[in-house]
Design an enzyme around this catalytic site. Structure first.
Site, PDB file in Angstrom:
ATOM      1  N   ASN A  60     -28.775  -3.185 -65.002  1.00 28.91           N
ATOM      2  CA  ASN A  60     -28.094  -3.680 -66.191  1.00 28.91           C
ATOM      3  C   ASN A  60     -29.112  -3.916 -67.309  1.00 28.91           C
ATOM      4  O   ASN A  60     -30.149  -3.263 -67.341  1.00 28.91           O
ATOM      5  CB  ASN A  60     -27.245  -4.917 -65.885  1.00 28.91           C
ATOM      6  N   HIS A  86     -31.165  -0.705 -66.947  1.00 28.49           N
ATOM      7  CA  HIS A  86     -31.461  -0.238 -65.588  1.00 28.49           C
ATOM      8  C   HIS A  86     -32.957   0.035 -65.361  1.00 28.49           C
ATOM      9  O   HIS A  86     -33.331   1.003 -64.705  1.00 28.49           O
ATOM     10  CB  HIS A  86     -30.641   1.009 -65.259  1.00 28.49           C
ATOM     11  N   HIS A 160     -25.285   2.568 -58.104  1.00 28.00           N
ATOM     12  CA  HIS A 160     -24.481   2.907 -59.287  1.00 28.00           C
ATOM     13  C   HIS A 160     -23.562   4.095 -58.981  1.00 28.00           C
ATOM     14  O   HIS A 160     -23.531   5.074 -59.734  1.00 28.00           O
ATOM     15  CB  HIS A 160     -25.419   3.239 -60.449  1.00 28.00           C
ATOM     16  N   ALA A 161     -22.806   4.008 -57.909  1.00 32.55           N
ATOM     17  CA  ALA A 161     -21.862   5.080 -57.578  1.00 32.55           C
ATOM     18  C   ALA A 161     -20.684   5.090 -58.551  1.00 32.55           C
ATOM     19  O   ALA A 161     -20.222   4.039 -59.005  1.00 32.55           O
ATOM     20  CB  ALA A 161     -21.349   4.908 -56.152  1.00 32.55           C
ATOM     21  N   GLN A 270     -20.429  -5.715 -61.639  1.00 35.25           N
ATOM     22  CA  GLN A 270     -20.188  -5.048 -62.915  1.00 35.25           C
ATOM     23  C   GLN A 270     -19.048  -4.057 -62.719  1.00 35.25           C
ATOM     24  O   GLN A 270     -19.137  -3.142 -61.893  1.00 35.25           O
ATOM     25  CB  GLN A 270     -21.432  -4.319 -63.402  1.00 35.25           C
ATOM     26  N   GLU A 298     -20.537  -2.378 -59.410  1.00 32.61           N
ATOM     27  CA  GLU A 298     -21.963  -2.531 -59.133  1.00 32.61           C
ATOM     28  C   GLU A 298     -22.279  -3.992 -58.810  1.00 32.61           C
ATOM     29  O   GLU A 298     -22.458  -4.803 -59.717  1.00 32.61           O
ATOM     30  CB  GLU A 298     -22.774  -2.077 -60.348  1.00 32.61           C
TER      31      GLU A 298
END
Length: 333
Positions: A60, A86, A160-161, A270, A298
């Site tokens: 983030n 990130h 982060h899929a 997230q 996330e």
């Protein structure tokens, strides 16, 4: 590509960024299909959308790409306006992880990937040793991300899929439930304002299953700022548990009948509705990922925590271990 299998799931792991590159699960009729967005393996070095990646060293955003730790200021190169997103332009999503061998576990298989980020990389202090373990058992995929350091540093790591339980097209019909009665409003740079705002009476009240499109259509200044959902929700104790893990989210896709439950030990999750996908991402099957054709959940610490002493601490010191645990449970209704 590393392949892990259980009776219900097939998982593909790309060492570049320790990425969740493939995840196949059955629908209500038993037909298996992909439920995450993935690239051809040779395309990951050019990826800037973080598809399936392990992200960090700070997942983030960090406001201004700057934080102070133990009285010393550190600078992380900005890669989203004035913010560091990130981990900045050289993050773990583009690290060359070393993969161990696939090992058998009860009900499935597992693999561990390792990478060492040197002291000072992207401005972060400390040599950070990171391990990512993917374990598939039956209908569950467990992701454990661990890190240690030799100097005080800040760490926030997650996966982060991008999910699509129906296999393709807009995700507006997916029904999302978040176990959260508070969320973090953001400013124009998508940096938290510091408020933990109640969701009640807003489109952020996803405590009952709500179609993504219905939430977006309700309208709210925060949805305008982010172009949709791109906010951290504070995980509460209202959902089911699995040991130390709490349910953060449950998603249902009504056509396929597939469901996804996300459990974690992190304080926030997230929820991102794929607002910045613009058709430029070409997937491994040749399709292009358009706006809101996938969503992300996330689990993580709060954004900009190094600059927010009122938020849970993300400081990691020598002798300690940072650990993020994520459980993805696939099913059908």
């Amino acid at each position: 590509m590393i392949t892990l299998r259980s009776a219900e799931l097939t998982v593909g792991i790309a060492p570049h960024g320790a990425r969740l590159a493939r995840l196949s699960a059955p629908d209500r009729d038993g037909t298996t299909g992909e439920v995450v967005l993935g690239l051809a393996e040779e395309d990951y070095p050019a990826d800037r959308a973080y598809l399936g990646a392990t992200v960090g060293r700070y997942a983030n955003r960090i406001a201004g790409g700057r934080f102070v730790l133990d009285g010393r200021a550190y600078e992380v190169p900005a890669n989203e306006g004035t913010s560091a997103l990130h981990g900045g332009p050289v993050g773990l999503d583009h690290a060359a992880f070393a993969a161990g061998g696939v090992r058998e576990v009860p009900g499935g298989q597992a693999v561990t990937l390792r990478h060492t980020s040197p002291d000072g990389e992207s401005g972060f202090p400390g040599t950070l040793a990171v391990t990512v373990t993917y374990t598939v058992r039956g209908p569950e995929l467990h992701i454990t991300i661990a890190a240690t350091t030799d100097r005080p540093t800040v760490v926030n790591l997650t996966n982060h899929a991008y999910f699509h339980l129906g296999g393709g097209g807009p995700v507006g019909g997916h029904e999302v439930r978040l176990h959260a009665d508070r969320y973090l409003p953001v400013d124009d740079a998508l940096i938290p304002t510091g408020e933990l705002a109640p969701v009640e009476g807003t489109p952020f009240d996803l405590r009952v299953p709500t179609a993504v499109d219905a939430g977006l259509a309700a309208g709210h200044p925060q949805l305008d700022v982010a172009g949709g959902y791109d906010h951290t929700f504070v995980v509460d104790d209202s959902g089911p548990r699995a040991g130390e893990l709490r349910a953060a989210a449950h998603v249902r896709e009504p056509v396929s009948g597939r469901t996804l439950t996300v459990l974690t030990d992190q304080p926030g999750v997230q929820f991102y509705s794929g607002n910045m996908l613009d058709g430029s991402v070409v997937l491994h099957d040749g399709r292009r990922a358009g706006r809101r054709e996938a969503f992300c959940l996330e689990p993580q610490h709060f954004p900009d925590s190094p600059n927010r002493p009122e938020f849970p601490s993300t400081v990691l010191r020598p002798g300690e271990e940072h650990r993020t645990r994520i459980l993805l449970r696939l099913g059908t209704d």
